[in-house]
Scaffold this motif. Structure first.
Motif, PDB file in Angstrom:
ATOM      1  N   TYR A 153       0.923  -1.203   0.150  1.00 50.12           N
ATOM      2  CA  TYR A 153       0.018  -0.368  -0.357  1.00 50.12           C
ATOM      3  C   TYR A 153       1.061   0.977   0.019  1.00 50.12           C
ATOM      4  N   PHE A 154       0.279   2.093  -0.336  1.00 45.77           N
ATOM      5  CA  PHE A 154       0.830   3.551  -0.203  1.00 45.77           C
ATOM      6  C   PHE A 154       0.476   4.016   1.823  1.00 45.77           C
ATOM      7  N   MET A 155       1.441   4.811   1.727  1.00 45.19           N
ATOM      8  CA  MET A 155       1.299   6.071   3.252  1.00 45.19           C
ATOM      9  C   MET A 155       1.577   7.080   2.833  1.00 45.19           C
ATOM     10  N   ASP A 156       0.413   7.810   3.591  1.00 46.98           N
ATOM     11  CA  ASP A 156       1.503   8.979   4.400  1.00 46.98           C
ATOM     12  C   ASP A 156       2.624   9.114   5.682  1.00 46.98           C
ATOM     13  N   VAL A 157       3.761   9.569   5.541  1.00 46.79           N
ATOM     14  CA  VAL A 157       4.515   9.746   6.310  1.00 46.79           C
ATOM     15  C   VAL A 157       4.848  10.790   6.750  1.00 46.79           C
ATOM     16  N   LYS A 158       4.572  11.430   7.542  1.00 50.38           N
ATOM     17  CA  LYS A 158       4.923  13.056   8.885  1.00 50.38           C
ATOM     18  C   LYS A 158       6.471  12.965   9.319  1.00 50.38           C
ATOM     19  N   CYS A 159       7.414  13.697   8.544  1.00 50.88           N
ATOM     20  CA  CYS A 159       8.365  13.454   9.481  1.00 50.88           C
ATOM     21  C   CYS A 159       8.551  14.245  10.711  1.00 50.88           C
ATOM     22  N   SER A 160       9.211  14.067  11.580  1.00 53.74           N
ATOM     23  CA  SER A 160       9.227  14.627  13.041  1.00 53.74           C
ATOM     24  C   SER A 160      10.101  15.562  12.893  1.00 53.74           C
ATOM     25  N   GLY A 161      11.096  16.170  12.313  1.00 49.87           N
ATOM     26  CA  GLY A 161      11.759  17.246  12.273  1.00 49.87           C
ATOM     27  C   GLY A 161      10.695  18.578  11.971  1.00 49.87           C
ATOM     28  N   CYS A 162      10.396  18.157  10.472  1.00 47.99           N
ATOM     29  CA  CYS A 162       9.968  19.505   9.115  1.00 47.99           C
ATOM     30  C   CYS A 162       8.299  19.137  10.023  1.00 47.99           C
ATOM     31  N   LEU A 163       7.584  18.040  10.006  1.00 47.25           N
ATOM     32  CA  LEU A 163       6.132  17.528   9.912  1.00 47.25           C
ATOM     33  C   LEU A 163       6.032  17.311   8.625  1.00 47.25           C
ATOM     34  N   ASN A 164       6.613  17.960   7.867  1.00 47.28           N
ATOM     35  CA  ASN A 164       6.277  17.577   6.097  1.00 47.28           C
ATOM     36  C   ASN A 164       6.020  16.144   6.399  1.00 47.28           C
ATOM     37  N   ILE A 165       4.272  16.094   4.598  1.00 49.45           N
ATOM     38  CA  ILE A 165       4.216  14.288   4.990  1.00 49.45           C
ATOM     39  C   ILE A 165       4.707  14.530   3.078  1.00 49.45           C
ATOM     40  N   THR A 166       4.928  13.112   3.582  1.00 50.35           N
ATOM     41  CA  THR A 166       5.614  12.689   2.636  1.00 50.35           C
ATOM     42  C   THR A 166       4.633  11.327   1.912  1.00 50.35           C
ATOM     43  N   ARG A 187       8.717  -5.712   3.762  1.00 52.44           N
ATOM     44  CA  ARG A 187       8.520  -3.687   4.391  1.00 52.44           C
ATOM     45  C   ARG A 187       9.836  -3.023   4.225  1.00 52.44           C
ATOM     46  N   ALA A 188       9.014  -1.526   4.086  1.00 53.89           N
ATOM     47  CA  ALA A 188      10.157  -0.747   4.563  1.00 53.89           C
ATOM     48  C   ALA A 188      10.540  -0.689   5.961  1.00 53.89           C
ATOM     49  N   ARG A 189      11.308  -0.203   6.696  1.00 52.85           N
ATOM     50  CA  ARG A 189      11.500   0.210   8.088  1.00 52.85           C
ATOM     51  C   ARG A 189      11.602   1.323   8.702  1.00 52.85           C
ATOM     52  N   LEU A 190      10.326   1.771   8.739  1.00 53.17           N
ATOM     53  CA  LEU A 190       9.796   3.557   9.054  1.00 53.17           C
ATOM     54  C   LEU A 190      10.685   4.240  10.816  1.00 53.17           C
ATOM     55  N   THR A 191      11.401   5.308   9.950  1.00 54.53           N
ATOM     56  CA  THR A 191      12.220   5.499  11.306  1.00 54.53           C
ATOM     57  C   THR A 191      11.780   6.233  12.576  1.00 54.53           C
ATOM     58  N   GLU A 192      12.348   5.736  13.785  1.00 52.03           N
ATOM     59  CA  GLU A 192      11.429   6.619  14.551  1.00 52.03           C
ATOM     60  C   GLU A 192      11.236   7.254  15.354  1.00 52.03           C
ATOM     61  N   GLY A 193       9.788   7.562  15.963  1.00 50.11           N
ATOM     62  CA  GLY A 193       9.424   9.548  15.509  1.00 50.11           C
ATOM     63  C   GLY A 193       8.539   9.442  14.632  1.00 50.11           C
ATOM     64  N   CYS A 194       9.331   8.756  13.421  1.00 49.23           N
ATOM     65  CA  CYS A 194       7.716   8.690  12.577  1.00 49.23           C
ATOM     66  C   CYS A 194       6.666   8.623  12.194  1.00 49.23           C
ATOM     67  N   SER A 195       5.444   8.684  12.239  1.00 51.35           N
ATOM     68  CA  SER A 195       3.857   8.683  12.320  1.00 51.35           C
ATOM     69  C   SER A 195       3.813   8.823  11.025  1.00 51.35           C
ATOM     70  N   PHE A 196       2.243   7.486  10.259  1.00 53.57           N
ATOM     71  CA  PHE A 196       2.068   6.950   8.623  1.00 53.57           C
ATOM     72  C   PHE A 196       0.244   6.746   9.361  1.00 53.57           C
ATOM     73  N   ARG A 197       0.028   7.235   7.909  1.00 53.17           N
ATOM     74  CA  ARG A 197      -1.298   6.294   7.660  1.00 53.17           C
ATOM     75  C   ARG A 197      -1.274   5.938   6.660  1.00 53.17           C
ATOM     76  N   LYS A 198      -2.170   4.856   6.314  1.00 59.53           N
ATOM     77  CA  LYS A 198      -2.313   4.421   5.014  1.00 59.53           C
ATOM     78  C   LYS A 198      -3.477   4.820   4.226  1.00 59.53           C
ATOM     79  N   LYS A 199      -2.923   5.305   3.160  1.00 64.25           N
ATOM     80  CA  LYS A 199      -3.974   6.262   2.052  1.00 64.25           C
ATOM     81  C   LYS A 199      -4.479   5.207   1.410  1.00 64.25           C
ATOM     82  N   SER A 200      -5.929   5.562   1.418  1.00 59.92           N
ATOM     83  CA  SER A 200      -7.229   4.947   0.949  1.00 59.92           C
ATOM     84  C   SER A 200      -7.060   5.194  -0.565  1.00 59.92           C
ATOM     85  N   ASN A 201      -8.479   4.532  -0.989  1.00 64.24           N
ATOM     86  CA  ASN A 201      -7.973   4.102  -2.905  1.00 64.24           C
ATOM     87  C   ASN A 201      -8.146   5.855  -3.259  1.00 64.24           C
TER      88      ASN A 201
END
Length: 84
Positions: A31-44, A70-84
């Motif tokens: 799946y694709f996911m939105d990952v929020k950076c813990s430093g600058c709070l940008n979403i990628t 699976r890709a391993r997220l860095t500690e402190g990064c939050s994510f959510r699955k993108k819906s269709n």
């Protein structure tokens, strides 16, 4: 002869547990996911099985590292699955 399980109309739980190629309608587990950076709070947007290192475009910190699957997220990064 009556079967204990209905093979044409399986429950959602048994469909989810089945291997991706053994389902009635095959679909991938990635799946694709939105990952929020813990430093600058940008979403990628990141693919769950990405095969390259993904960095934040704002502050150049590493968001996820590739592994065998699976890709391993860095500690402190939050994510959510993108819906269709």
């Amino acid at each position: 002869m009556v079967l204990a399980v209905d093979l044409l109309n399986p429950s959602a739980l048994t469909e989810k547990r089945a291997h991706k190629l053994k389902r009635i309608v095959p679909r991938p587990d990635s799946y694709f996911m939105d990952v929020k950076c813990s430093g600058c709070l940008n979403i990628t947007v990141v693919f769950s099985n990405s095969q390259s290192v993904v960095t934040c475009p704002g502050c150049s910190t590493v968001l996820c590292q590739p592994t065998g699957g699976r890709a391993r997220l860095t500690e402190g990064c939050s994510f959510r699955k993108k819906s269709n």
